[in-house]
Write a protein that holds these residues in place. Structure first.
Motif, mmCIF file in Angstrom:
data_model
loop_
_atom_site.group_PDB
_atom_site.id
_atom_site.type_symbol
_atom_site.label_atom_id
_atom_site.label_comp_id
_atom_site.label_asym_id
_atom_site.label_seq_id
_atom_site.Cartn_x
_atom_site.Cartn_y
_atom_site.Cartn_z
ATOM 1 N N PHE A 18 37.788 35.742 43.782
ATOM 2 C CA PHE A 18 37.541 34.757 42.729
ATOM 3 C C PHE A 18 37.650 33.377 43.365
ATOM 4 C CE2 PHE A 18 39.346 38.098 39.836
ATOM 5 C CZ PHE A 18 38.268 38.188 38.969
ATOM 6 N N PRO A 19 36.911 32.391 42.858
ATOM 7 C CA PRO A 19 37.107 31.031 43.360
ATOM 8 C C PRO A 19 38.476 30.500 42.934
ATOM 9 C CG PRO A 19 35.443 31.073 41.598
ATOM 10 C CD PRO A 19 35.878 32.488 41.834
ATOM 11 N N VAL A 28 41.230 38.837 45.947
ATOM 12 C CA VAL A 28 42.186 39.378 44.971
ATOM 13 C C VAL A 28 42.373 40.884 45.194
ATOM 14 C CG1 VAL A 28 42.477 39.863 42.519
ATOM 15 C CG2 VAL A 28 41.832 37.579 43.259
ATOM 16 N N PRO A 47 53.512 44.919 40.969
ATOM 17 C CA PRO A 47 54.048 43.693 40.366
ATOM 18 C C PRO A 47 52.929 42.808 39.829
ATOM 19 C CG PRO A 47 54.103 43.536 42.747
ATOM 20 C CD PRO A 47 53.648 44.929 42.431
ATOM 21 N N SER A 48 53.321 41.877 38.993
ATOM 22 C CA SER A 48 52.376 40.941 38.404
ATOM 23 C C SER A 48 51.565 40.237 39.497
ATOM 24 C CB SER A 48 53.194 39.941 37.582
ATOM 25 O OG SER A 48 52.338 39.065 36.951
ATOM 26 N N GLY A 49 50.271 40.145 39.301
ATOM 27 C CA GLY A 49 49.424 39.411 40.241
ATOM 28 C C GLY A 49 48.842 40.246 41.370
ATOM 29 N N CYS A 50 49.121 41.567 41.389
ATOM 30 C CA CYS A 50 48.619 42.381 42.506
ATOM 31 C C CYS A 50 47.185 42.874 42.268
ATOM 32 C CB CYS A 50 49.556 43.548 42.808
ATOM 33 S SG CYS A 50 49.508 44.844 41.577
ATOM 34 N N GLY A 51 46.617 42.559 41.114
ATOM 35 C CA GLY A 51 45.206 42.891 40.888
ATOM 36 C C GLY A 51 44.970 44.112 40.019
ATOM 37 N N LYS A 52 45.985 44.572 39.298
ATOM 38 C CA LYS A 52 45.832 45.775 38.456
ATOM 39 C C LYS A 52 44.753 45.559 37.383
ATOM 40 C CE LYS A 52 50.160 45.617 37.033
ATOM 41 N NZ LYS A 52 50.594 44.381 37.721
ATOM 42 N N THR A 53 44.888 44.436 36.673
ATOM 43 C CA THR A 53 43.919 44.153 35.606
ATOM 44 C C THR A 53 42.520 43.973 36.184
ATOM 45 O OG1 THR A 53 45.587 43.203 34.152
ATOM 46 C CG2 THR A 53 43.325 42.495 33.780
ATOM 47 N N THR A 54 42.444 43.304 37.321
ATOM 48 C CA THR A 54 41.133 43.099 37.949
ATOM 49 C C THR A 54 40.497 44.445 38.302
ATOM 50 O OG1 THR A 54 41.889 40.989 38.834
ATOM 51 C CG2 THR A 54 39.932 41.942 39.857
ATOM 52 N N GLU A 63 33.900 43.191 34.953
ATOM 53 C CA GLU A 63 33.672 42.372 36.161
ATOM 54 C C GLU A 63 32.850 43.206 37.135
ATOM 55 O OE1 GLU A 63 34.862 39.336 36.809
ATOM 56 O OE2 GLU A 63 36.642 39.076 35.555
#
Ligand SMILES: Nc1ncnc2c1ncn2[C@@H]1O[C@H](COP(=O)(O)OP(=O)(O)O)[C@@H](O)[C@H]1O
Ligand SMILES: [Mg+2]
Length: 263
Positions: A18-19, A28, A47-54, A63
């Motif tokens: 991502f930009p 990401v 953990p939060s921010g590791c790209g699970k949702t992505t 996406e």
């Protein structure tokens, strides 16, 4: 434990950037490879921010990958498919519609006739134990009940894949335990493929047949663990405790090799 069912979702060499705030590409997810079988219950844990949702958004078609290939039933995923349903943390109910009408909504969107849609909606409200609240409005329900309505609405369209993104994170522990058991029971009855995102080790090992452990900066898969236990099992089961320890050690290991790792 070899899964004999056909591969449902195949993620091959997938990366996503991502930009960032300065317009530079930020990696990401890097080189994700994963095959998920039909009817499997799989957790993405990290953990939060590791790209699970992505990663979930890529599978659900919200996406597109920067590189690599993602297929479902052998077809490239490039947009959301109405046969696949996503359940989010915030329920996504319409406040001006009562419980029954919220469940009917998804069925009518699929083109089902209203009489049939009503019968199906009632059947699924029964399944999640909310028949007597059919005429209530979302504001009259607890968080756990709202999430059960969201689950009923998702299941009523009889999806073959259910994506769940930290659906119980906002609920108290007891409600969360009950809904975990409900999801397991429904999974055993209807056998959809379930991709469940969580940052909770206990939740992942209790629910999933396989736990995919992810680590951040950039997001990648650090380990996949098969949970060879009956589902559901007793929450105090010694096997469960052993898996919990194993998963925790994986995180500690990742932490030692990555100074930016936050658990
Ligand atoms: N649309 C986006 N644009 C820019 N950065 C994003 C976007 N979506 C996610 N990110 C970044 O990607 C990383 C992973 O996010 P996410 O997939 O939400 O992680 P998780 O679900 O594990 O908490 C985060 O650093 C986040 O800021
Ligand atoms: Mg997330």
């Amino acid at each position: 434990m070899k899964n004999e069912n056909p591969v449902k979702i195949a993620v091959a060499n997938v990366s996503k950037s991502f930009p960032d705030a300065r317009g530079e590409q930020l990696a990401v997810l890097v080189d994700i490879n994963l095959q998920i079988h039909a009817g499997e219950f799989l957790c993405l844990l990290g953990p939060s921010g590791c790209g699970k949702t992505t990663l979930m958004n890529l599978m659900a078609g919200f996406e597109n990958p920067t590189s690599g290939i993602l297929t479902i039933d052998g077809l490239t995923v490039d947009r959301p498919n109405p046969k696949h349903i996503t359940i989010f943390q915030d329920y996504g109910l319409f406040p001006w519609r009562n419980v029954l009408d919220n469940v009917i909504l998804g069925l009518e969107a699929k083109g089902m006739k209203s009489k049939e849609a009503r019968a199906k909606a009632e059947e699924y409200l029964e399944l999640v134990g909310l028949s007597q609240f059919a005429r209530s409005f979302p504001r009259q329900l607890s968080g756990g009940m709202k999430q059960r309505v969201a689950i009923a609405r998702a299941l009523a369209v009889e999806p073959d894949i259910i994506f769940m993104d930290e659906p119980f994170a906002a609920l108290d522990a007891f409600t969360r335990y009950r809904l975990q058991d409900e999801v397991l029971r429904i999974w055993q009855e209807k056998k959809p493929t379930i991709i469940f995102v969580t940052h909770d080790i206990d939740e992942a090992v209790y629910l999933a047949q396989r736990v995919v452990i992810m680590s951040p900066n950039p997001g990648r898969i650090s380990r996949v663990i098969n949970i060879k236990l009956q589902k559901p099992c007793d929450r105090g089961d010694a096997g469960l405790t052993a898996y919990r320890g194993q998963v925790f050690r994986e995180f500690e290991l990742a932490h030692e090799t990555n100074s930016e790792y936050i658990i």
